[in-house]
Design an enzyme around this catalytic site. Structure first.
Site, PDB file in Angstrom:
ATOM      1  N   SER A  22     -10.118  -0.327   6.850  1.00 29.16           N
ATOM      2  CA  SER A  22      -9.517  -0.123   5.529  1.00 29.16           C
ATOM      3  C   SER A  22      -8.889  -1.358   4.899  1.00 29.16           C
ATOM      4  O   SER A  22      -8.551  -1.339   3.721  1.00 29.16           O
ATOM      5  CB  SER A  22      -8.476   0.996   5.597  1.00 29.16           C
ATOM      6  N   LYS A  64       0.838  -1.198   0.000  1.00 30.59           N
ATOM      7  CA  LYS A  64       0.000   0.000   0.000  1.00 30.59           C
ATOM      8  C   LYS A  64       0.872   1.246   0.000  1.00 30.59           C
ATOM      9  O   LYS A  64       1.909   1.297   0.663  1.00 30.59           O
ATOM     10  CB  LYS A  64      -0.922  -0.023   1.232  1.00 30.59           C
ATOM     11  N   SER A 123      -9.737   1.935   2.722  1.00 28.67           N
ATOM     12  CA  SER A 123      -8.874   2.708   1.861  1.00 28.67           C
ATOM     13  C   SER A 123      -7.841   1.856   1.109  1.00 28.67           C
ATOM     14  O   SER A 123      -7.195   2.334   0.185  1.00 28.67           O
ATOM     15  CB  SER A 123      -8.131   3.760   2.699  1.00 28.67           C
TER      16      SER A 123
END
Length: 459
Positions: free
Chosen positions: A166, A67, A142
């Protein structure tokens, strides 16, 4: 999706370099907009090292996506924001150090909501991530790119971060496995902060075995993170008569609840199941957002165009410069959360909002403590709905409400796992498994038992 076992079979028959070359062609196409930065040269170089026998470890030769809020030395790390669009960290996060030590092949940095603030990845400066299960829908947020890269077969493993759901939200929306570990199990060193007291880096994968493997690698001691628990993780299968609590306050829409209730009926054949009420969860969502936004307003103050981030060529006056840098560098959702957090911390409102939210957090922690005196596992639907259509969510309050089932685990610091056990109208929905602190082995074991003995429920 590609499991670790399947990837190893491919490598054995075709060779690591050939397999990585094929994979990187798919990654570069970026069909789902999963990636912000593709690290083809690094991946191919690591594949060559593997073939020479120089890459060793638990993840030797296994592709991993990271990420884009996790620091990677020499690789652009943007947080999906204009503010950090050209930032290249000089150091690796602890989890990236671990990946390299165990021989992982890094394929790229995944797309996300800007500064991890969102539930759909639509707040990304680099555009929305599309869901491989239905490209007209979001992949969740996210950590949307981390989930879609697995669901779309663009990597084998990926790392996400979870502040209020997330990891679990995109895992639910795309039909993969995602775990938010116990707070402190995985070092946050090198994770660009959003809300320090809530967030954790965690694994995402195509199977529970792969998830456990990645968690073994990234968990552990790190003195650079003052919140680190100083514990390693080794998965051990737990076989017992699990006592399972169905959390009354965690709900979903009619179709998702119908699937979940059918799942619970089947679950009763393999575990002791009983409904439980945690009254404080009725207040968990607003408390979470007050705390998260307050911490965000403090953390993001550093992005002023001088110390960090996007800058301007001219400095007319400090106030104008500071205002313009932040107005241009941050997206609308990030600015909204900074303003709301600043308001909650301001004189006259600190006690009314922030301190009250901390008191609710204590109530949530105490409710979970009481629950785990009687139950081994608590379960709920991960998300209250299937993946939204791109552009469907018009107002922020609706988006915030989507986190209603996931934020309590972050407030309490307990581990929570999303397993793709439900399917509604052809779209995946996760079942969320929550356990007491450091009960990751029990959660993963229970997930494996349920997959084998109950299976997926489709409505």
């Amino acid at each position: 999706m590609i499991s670790v076992a399947e990837w190893k079979e491919r490598v054995e028959s075709e060779g690591a370099l050939n397999c990585v070359e094929k994979l990187m062609k798919e990654v570069k196409k970026n069909r789902y907009n999963s990636f912000i930065t593709v690290t083809e040269e690094i991946a191919l170089s690591q594949a060559e090292e593997y073939e020479k026998g120089k890459l060793k470890g638990k993840l030797a030769g296994i592709p991993v996506a990271i990420k884009d809020n996790i620091s990677t030395a020499g690789i652009r790390t943007t947080c999906a924001s204009k503010m950090l669009h050209d930032y290249v960290p000089p150091f690796d996060a602890h989890v990236v150090e671990r990946l390299k030590e165990e021989g992982a092949i890094i394929v790229g940095k995944t797309n996300m909501d800007e500064f991890a603030m969102g539930t759909t990845t639509e707040t990304s400066y680099f555009g929305v991530v599309r869901n491989p299960r239905d490209e007209s829908r979001v992949a969740g947020g996210s950590s949307g790119g981390s989930a879609s890269s697995i669901a779309g077969g663009e990597t084998v493993l990926s790392l996400g971060s979870d502040t209020g759901g997330s990891i679990r939200c995109p895992a639910s929306f795309t039909g993969v496995y995602g775990l938010k570990p116990t707070y402190g199990l995985v070092s946050r060193y090198g994770l660009i902060p959003y809300a320090n007291s809530l967030e954790q880096i965690g694994p995402m994968a195509a199977s529970l075995d792969d998830l456990a493997l990645l968690l073994e690698v990234i968990a552990g001691r790190d003195q650079r993170d003052s919140t680190n628990a100083g514990r390693e993780f080794r998965f051990e299968f737990v076989e017992k008569d699990f006592k399972v609590g169905i959390v009354k306050e965690m709900k979903a829409n009619e179709k998702v609840m119908a699937a979940f209730e059918e799942f619970v009926e089947k679950l009763k054949k393999v575990a002791k199941v009983k409904e439980i009420s945690l009254p404080s969860l009725n207040y968990a969502l607003p408390a979470y957002y007050v705390i998260a936004m307050s911490e965000a307003s403090s953390n993001l103050a550093r992005y002023d165009g001088v110390r960090y981030g996007y800058t301007l060529e001219k400095l007319d006056s400090w106030r104008k410069f500071f205002a313009k840098v932040r107005a241009e560098g941050f997206g609308e959702e990030v600015k909204r959360r900074i303003m709301m957090g600043s308001f909650a911390l301001s004189t006259g409102y600190y006690g009314k909002y922030y301190l009250k939210a901390l008191k609710v957090r204590t109530l949530v922690i105490n409710d979970f403590k009481r629950a785990f005196e009687s139950f081994d596992i608590l379960i709920s639907p991960t998300m209250p709905d299937v993946a939204f259509k791109i552009g469907e969510i018009k107002d922020p309050v609706t988006m915030y409400y989507a986190d209603v089932n996931t934020v309590p685990a972050n407030l309490a610091g307990i581990p929570a796992l999303s397993v793709p056990l439900l399917e509604v109208d052809g779209l995946p929905v996760g079942v969320q498994l929550m356990g007491n602190h450091f009960s990751e082995s029990a959660l993963i074991s229970f997930g494996k038992i349920v997959e084998e003995r109950v299976g997926k429920v489709e409505v």
